[in-house]
Structures are given as structure tokens and as C-alpha cells.
Design a protein around this motif. Structure first.
Motif, PDB file in Angstrom:
ATOM      1  N   ASP A 100       0.741  -1.267  -0.040  1.00 25.20           N
ATOM      2  CA  ASP A 100      -0.128  -0.123   0.023  1.00 25.20           C
ATOM      3  C   ASP A 100       0.731   1.342  -0.185  1.00 25.20           C
ATOM      4  O   ASP A 100       0.732   1.952  -0.718  1.00 25.20           O
ATOM      5  CB  ASP A 100      -0.891   0.128   1.180  1.00 25.20           C
ATOM      6  CG  ASP A 100      -1.926  -0.969   1.012  1.00 25.20           C
ATOM      7  OD1 ASP A 100      -2.160  -1.768   0.030  1.00 25.20           O
ATOM      8  OD2 ASP A 100      -2.969  -1.048   1.975  1.00 25.20           O
ATOM      9  N   GLY A 106      -4.837   4.176   0.763  1.00 22.34           N
ATOM     10  CA  GLY A 106      -5.202   4.323   1.877  1.00 22.34           C
ATOM     11  C   GLY A 106      -4.459   5.148   2.599  1.00 22.34           C
ATOM     12  O   GLY A 106      -4.424   6.439   2.365  1.00 22.34           O
ATOM     13  N   GLU A 107      -3.953   5.090   4.010  1.00 20.46           N
ATOM     14  CA  GLU A 107      -3.171   5.865   4.563  1.00 20.46           C
ATOM     15  C   GLU A 107      -2.053   6.526   4.443  1.00 20.46           C
ATOM     16  O   GLU A 107      -1.233   7.434   4.630  1.00 20.46           O
ATOM     17  CB  GLU A 107      -2.891   5.090   6.154  1.00 20.46           C
ATOM     18  CG  GLU A 107      -1.982   4.115   6.092  1.00 20.46           C
ATOM     19  CD  GLU A 107      -1.800   3.336   7.373  1.00 20.46           C
ATOM     20  OE1 GLU A 107      -0.618   2.864   7.434  1.00 20.46           O
ATOM     21  OE2 GLU A 107      -2.476   3.646   8.353  1.00 20.46           O
ATOM     22  N   TRP A 116     -10.881   7.708  -4.414  1.00 15.91           N
ATOM     23  CA  TRP A 116     -11.017   6.235  -4.348  1.00 15.91           C
ATOM     24  C   TRP A 116      -9.603   5.503  -3.902  1.00 15.91           C
ATOM     25  O   TRP A 116      -9.881   4.392  -3.480  1.00 15.91           O
ATOM     26  CB  TRP A 116     -11.719   5.534  -5.552  1.00 15.91           C
ATOM     27  CG  TRP A 116     -13.177   5.984  -5.824  1.00 15.91           C
ATOM     28  CD1 TRP A 116     -13.724   6.951  -5.061  1.00 15.91           C
ATOM     29  CD2 TRP A 116     -14.101   4.990  -6.217  1.00 15.91           C
ATOM     30  NE1 TRP A 116     -14.945   6.855  -5.335  1.00 15.91           N
ATOM     31  CE2 TRP A 116     -15.355   5.571  -6.018  1.00 15.91           C
ATOM     32  CE3 TRP A 116     -14.401   3.824  -6.719  1.00 15.91           C
ATOM     33  CZ2 TRP A 116     -16.590   5.149  -6.413  1.00 15.91           C
ATOM     34  CZ3 TRP A 116     -15.290   3.224  -7.171  1.00 15.91           C
ATOM     35  CH2 TRP A 116     -16.577   3.921  -7.085  1.00 15.91           C
ATOM     36  N   LYS A 118      -7.769   6.844  -1.561  1.00 13.52           N
ATOM     37  CA  LYS A 118      -7.692   7.096  -0.255  1.00 13.52           C
ATOM     38  C   LYS A 118      -8.982   6.073   0.385  1.00 13.52           C
ATOM     39  O   LYS A 118      -8.926   6.068   1.800  1.00 13.52           O
ATOM     40  CB  LYS A 118      -7.969   8.536   0.084  1.00 13.52           C
ATOM     41  CG  LYS A 118      -7.059   9.621  -0.586  1.00 13.52           C
ATOM     42  CD  LYS A 118      -7.584  10.974  -0.322  1.00 13.52           C
ATOM     43  CE  LYS A 118      -6.383  11.893  -1.289  1.00 13.52           C
ATOM     44  NZ  LYS A 118      -6.927  13.238  -0.935  1.00 13.52           N
ATOM     45  N   ALA A 119      -9.944   5.781  -0.278  1.00 11.22           N
ATOM     46  CA  ALA A 119     -10.994   4.983   0.096  1.00 11.22           C
ATOM     47  C   ALA A 119     -10.584   3.514   0.787  1.00 11.22           C
ATOM     48  O   ALA A 119      -9.617   3.103   0.361  1.00 11.22           O
ATOM     49  CB  ALA A 119     -12.142   4.928  -0.612  1.00 11.22           C
ATOM     50  N   ALA A 120     -11.521   2.810   1.445  1.00 11.45           N
ATOM     51  CA  ALA A 120     -11.218   1.690   1.989  1.00 11.45           C
ATOM     52  C   ALA A 120     -12.107   0.537   1.237  1.00 11.45           C
ATOM     53  O   ALA A 120     -13.215   0.889   0.622  1.00 11.45           O
ATOM     54  CB  ALA A 120     -11.141   1.659   3.121  1.00 11.45           C
ATOM     55  N   GLY A 121     -12.198  -0.673   1.312  1.00 17.63           N
ATOM     56  CA  GLY A 121     -13.006  -1.796   0.830  1.00 17.63           C
ATOM     57  C   GLY A 121     -13.154  -1.655  -0.696  1.00 17.63           C
ATOM     58  O   GLY A 121     -12.166  -1.688  -1.299  1.00 17.63           O
ATOM     59  N   ARG A 124     -11.659   0.745  -3.368  1.00 22.13           N
ATOM     60  CA  ARG A 124     -10.254   0.912  -3.472  1.00 22.13           C
ATOM     61  C   ARG A 124      -9.897  -0.056  -4.511  1.00 22.13           C
ATOM     62  O   ARG A 124      -9.079  -0.156  -5.172  1.00 22.13           O
ATOM     63  CB  ARG A 124      -9.463   0.728  -2.116  1.00 22.13           C
ATOM     64  CG  ARG A 124      -7.976   0.975  -2.417  1.00 22.13           C
ATOM     65  CD  ARG A 124      -7.038   0.695  -1.376  1.00 22.13           C
ATOM     66  NE  ARG A 124      -7.422   1.364  -0.194  1.00 22.13           N
ATOM     67  CZ  ARG A 124      -7.119   0.934   1.133  1.00 22.13           C
ATOM     68  NH1 ARG A 124      -6.103  -0.005   1.114  1.00 22.13           N
ATOM     69  NH2 ARG A 124      -7.281   1.708   2.254  1.00 22.13           N
ATOM     70  N   SER A 125     -10.433  -1.385  -4.298  1.00 20.64           N
ATOM     71  CA  SER A 125     -10.324  -2.529  -4.917  1.00 20.64           C
ATOM     72  C   SER A 125     -10.601  -2.205  -6.515  1.00 20.64           C
ATOM     73  O   SER A 125      -9.933  -2.658  -7.360  1.00 20.64           O
ATOM     74  CB  SER A 125     -10.964  -3.792  -4.442  1.00 20.64           C
ATOM     75  OG  SER A 125     -10.546  -3.948  -3.140  1.00 20.64           O
TER      76      SER A 125
END
Length: 224
Positions: A100, A106-107, A116, A118-121, A124-125
Motif C-alpha cells: 500500500d 489508504g493511509e 477512491w 484514499k477509500a477503503a473496501g 479501492r479494490s
């Protein structure tokens, strides 16, 4: 305006080349088609009738699908496969999806990173595979168009020869469909593979598709 053109010159030039080539193909294909019609003692057709015909559609789509297949395979295979010394390969210790942090998601995302990333789940995928998904969708769509247009064109030829037409499912298994498909696939695979290997030893100064002129032949994953 000048700055905007300069900043987008690569896309603009290739877009222009595409349009010019497509129009030129339409006119030359039309003349070729009518020449064949005359040779077979059949009537000729107008240019617009030709560009809206199955013959033109199959000629265009069979090239589009092979080009997008090439990019799709290149995107996916270069995630895991490596070529020592080629700028078309990742560095030899970076095979795989990477961390990552390396991917800046993410972080680890930066201020200017897409939302997207920065997003999760699932967001991001999805975004992490969005380029391959789009290229794959275009490949499948153009291949479908090729199959339908090729089927129509092939049946037109059969009817002119006083032979019964065949169904779409039968055409998908027919040599005409696969000959059209594979003649494009083999050329794309040859071009990509050859370029990856030639770029190990040959250079083009200033191009990001080439290593720097003075880079060692063994240098991998660097661009000039």
C-alpha cells in the motif's frame, strides 16, 4: 490554448492519426470492395453503404479487439512477470501487487491522490483494477462486434455463392472467425514481446519507453 495543446499533444496527435487512418481505410476498403464486386459480376455500392456495412465493421473491430487484448495482457502480465534489462518490466524485486505504501493508497495516499485511492473496501479494490477492467470491457465489446459483423459478412458471401447461411453460434466455431482473430493476435504478441526484448539493448534518447542512452543493458525497470 497553446499550453493546453502542448500538455495534451500526445493524445491529440494519436487521435488525429486515428481519424485520418480510419477515413483512409474507409475509402480504400470501399474501392477494394467494389473491385471485388465487379470481378464477381455483382453491383457496386456507394461509400456510405460501405461504411455502414458488415464488411467495414468486421475489418475495423477485428483490429480494435486485438489491440485492446494486447494492452489487457500487458497490464496484467507485467504485474507478475519480469524481463531483466527491459524498461518495459518492473524492477526484478518488485513482482506482484506491491505494498500500500508503494502504491500510495489508504493511509499512504498523498494530498493529490484520487478519492477512491484514499477509500477503503470495494471502492479501492475497484479503482485499483479499473484500467484493466475498462480495457477488458472494450476488448470484449469489440470482439463481440467482430463476431456479429463477421457472421453477417460471411453469410452474405455464402448467399452470393448460393449456399445456406449459418447461425452465429456455428460462426463462432468457424475457421473464418478464428482466422480473422488469430491473424491479429499473433502480430500483437510478436510486437509487444519483440519491443520488450529490443529495449534491453537499443535506445531512443528522451523517450520514456526507452532506458537512458548510457544505462547498462542489465538495468531493469528504468525509463529515459
Amino acid at each position: 490554448m497553446k499550453k493546453a495543446i502542448a500538455n495534451n499533444s500526445l493524445a491529440l496527435v494519436f487521435g488525429l492519426l486515428f481519424l485520418v487512418s480510419l477515413v483512409a481505410q474507409a475509402f480504400s476498403g470501399w474501392q477494394q470492395f467494389n473491385d471485388q464486386q465487379v470481378g464477381e459480376r455483382l453491383g457496386t455500392i456507394g461509400w456510405w453503404d460501405y461504411v455502414t456495412s458488415a464488411d467495414f465493421a468486421v475489418d475495423v473491430s477485428e483490429n480494435w479487439q486485438s489491440e485492446f487484448l494486447q494492452f489487457l495482457l500487458y497490464l496484467l502480465l507485467t504485474v507478475w512477470l519480469l524481463q531483466r534489462g527491459s524498461p518495459e518490466s518492473k524492477e526484478l524485486d518488485k513482482a506482484g501487487l506491491e505494498s500500500d505504501e508503494e502504491q500510495k493508497v489508504g493511509e499512504h495516499a498523498e494530498a493529490g491522490s484520487p478519492a477512491w485511492a484514499k477509500a477503503a473496501g470495494w471502492r479501492r479494490s475497484l479503482y485499483s483494477n479499473s484500467l484493466a477492467a475498462m480495457v477488458g470491457a472494450i476488448f470484449l465489446a469489440s470482439w463481440l462486434v467482430q463476431s456479429v459483423a463477421g457472421w453477417a459478412a460471411y453469410n452474405e458471401t455464402r448467399l452470393q455463392q448460393m449456399r445456406d447461411p449459418i447461425g452465429w453460434g456455428a460462426y463462432l466455431l468457424h475457421s473464418d472467425f478464428w482466422a480473422r482473430t488469430l491473424q491479429n493476435w499473433q502480430s500483437e504478441f510478436l510486437a509487444v514481446g519483440s519491443f520488450a526484448v529490443m529495449a534491453i539493448y537499443l535506445r531512443q534518447r528522451g523517450s520514456p519507453e526507452s532506458k537512458p542512452v548510457g544505462a547498462p543493458h542489465t538495468a531493469t525497470g528504468i525509463e529515459g
